[in-house]
Design an enzyme around this catalytic site. Structure first.
Site: not given
Ligand code: NAD
Length: 301
Positions: A95, A170
């Protein structure tokens, strides 16, 4: 069988590599941590001497690293792009910032390769069980190419758009989650003050229009959902430190796009505060303690 390289064999990358190996793929792995390498080797991963060695013969190279700095440093200085055969598919599942993700893709493409961003949700439990959700950005054909591999590590992979769209999706999801957990926490604390039991509030809201994952699955008060971290002193689950990281990414992306997300910004500040007050390693639903404290402080003032 596919030849797969993977760099970053930590809490997430370790079990992902193990699942790939268990499914019969040839997996070469590398991590700076000796203990992570030992654990992965026990799961059938061939451990190599240097990050660039995972690229030898690899059709797909996966990275699962703490931050964009780590990914970009490896792409720029780790010798990966030079060691890989032309056209290798680089899949970054970490991420990281949307901008960093696009930069990583550009570096790979400039070196003659293909690249996707594919961050995940599902945490360590999902990585271990092979039930992650992948949010993928990049060329549709590359997504189709890698789908069978993602399906070994996850239950769902969604092509979200061009490069960076996986990361963008996300952080939008986690921004919703962060905000909704604060809303649910405020409702329980207000209910307490008005004499409504946790059970009564849960029984109604969990099937009414206020229902959401933060309430139905990860309920921030002990009792109604026996598996929620609130029943075990907020043992994560999803640690507040990771939520702070993701909210920081969403705020930087919002700044970059010239968009103001008022609630996302405020949620970021509240989780940073809770993190600094000792909540960093607790499940993010422990934010209810900070919410309760702040509401009680206001009432005393
Ligand atoms: P982690 O710290 O457990 O693992 C990262 C690994 O990368 C470590 O083992 C570290 O030694 C290794 N590493 C760092 N630099 C390296 C380098 N140059 N070469 C080789 N190895 C290197 O972190 P994690 O929990 O596995 O998270 C990885 C990524 O997944 C992060 O971007 C995180 O935000 C994301 N993520 C984590 C979770 C979760 O619940 N843990 C959930 C979703 C997404």
């Amino acid at each position: 069988m596919t030849d797969i390289g993977i760099i970053g064999l930590g809490n997430m990358g370790g079990p992902m590599a193990a699942n790939l190996s268990r499914a019969g793929h040839h997996v070469r792995g590398f991590d700076l941590s000796a203990s992570a390498c030992v654990a992965a080797a026990e799961q059938g991963v061939e451990i190599v001497e240097a990050a660039s060695d995972v690229c030898t013969g690899a059709e797909v190279v996966i990275t699962m690293l703490p931050s964009g700095e780590h990914v970009l440093d490896l792409y720029r200085n780790g010798g990966l792009l030079e060691a890989a055969s032309p056209g290798t598919l680089f899949v970054d599942t970490s991420t990281i910032e949307v901008g960093e993700s696009r930069l990583a893709r550009d570096l790979a493409v400039k070196a003659g390769h293909r690249a996707l961003d594919a961050p995940v949700s599902g945490g360590v439990v999902g990585a271990t069980a092979g039930t992650l959700t992948f949010m993928v950005g990049g060329e549709a054909a590359d997504f189709q190419n890698v789908e069978p591999i993602l399906s070994v590590m996850g239950k769902r992979a969604v092509h979200c758009g061009a490069s960076g769209a996986g990361q963008a999706t996300k952080i939008c999801n986690n921004m919703i989650l962060a905000i909704s957990m604060i809303g649910v926490s405020e409702a329980f604390v207000l209910g307490e003050a008005l004499g409504v039991s946790h059970e009564a509030l849960f029984n109604v809201v969990s099937t009414a229009t206020g229902q959401c994952w933060a309430l139905n699955t990860n309920c921030p008060v002990p009792g109604p959902v026996t598996t929620s971290p609130a029943n075990s002193d907020f043992d994560p689950g999803f640690a507040t430190a990771l939520m702070v990281k993701d909210l920081g990414l969403s705020q930087r992306a919002a700044d970059g796009a010239g968009v103001v997300t008022e609630l996302g910004k405020h949620a970021h500040e509240l989780y940073v505060h809770y993190s600094q007050q000792g909540g960093a390693d607790r499940d993010f639903s422990g934010i209810i303690n900070a919410v309760r404290e702040s509401i009680e402080k206001e009432a005393r003032a």
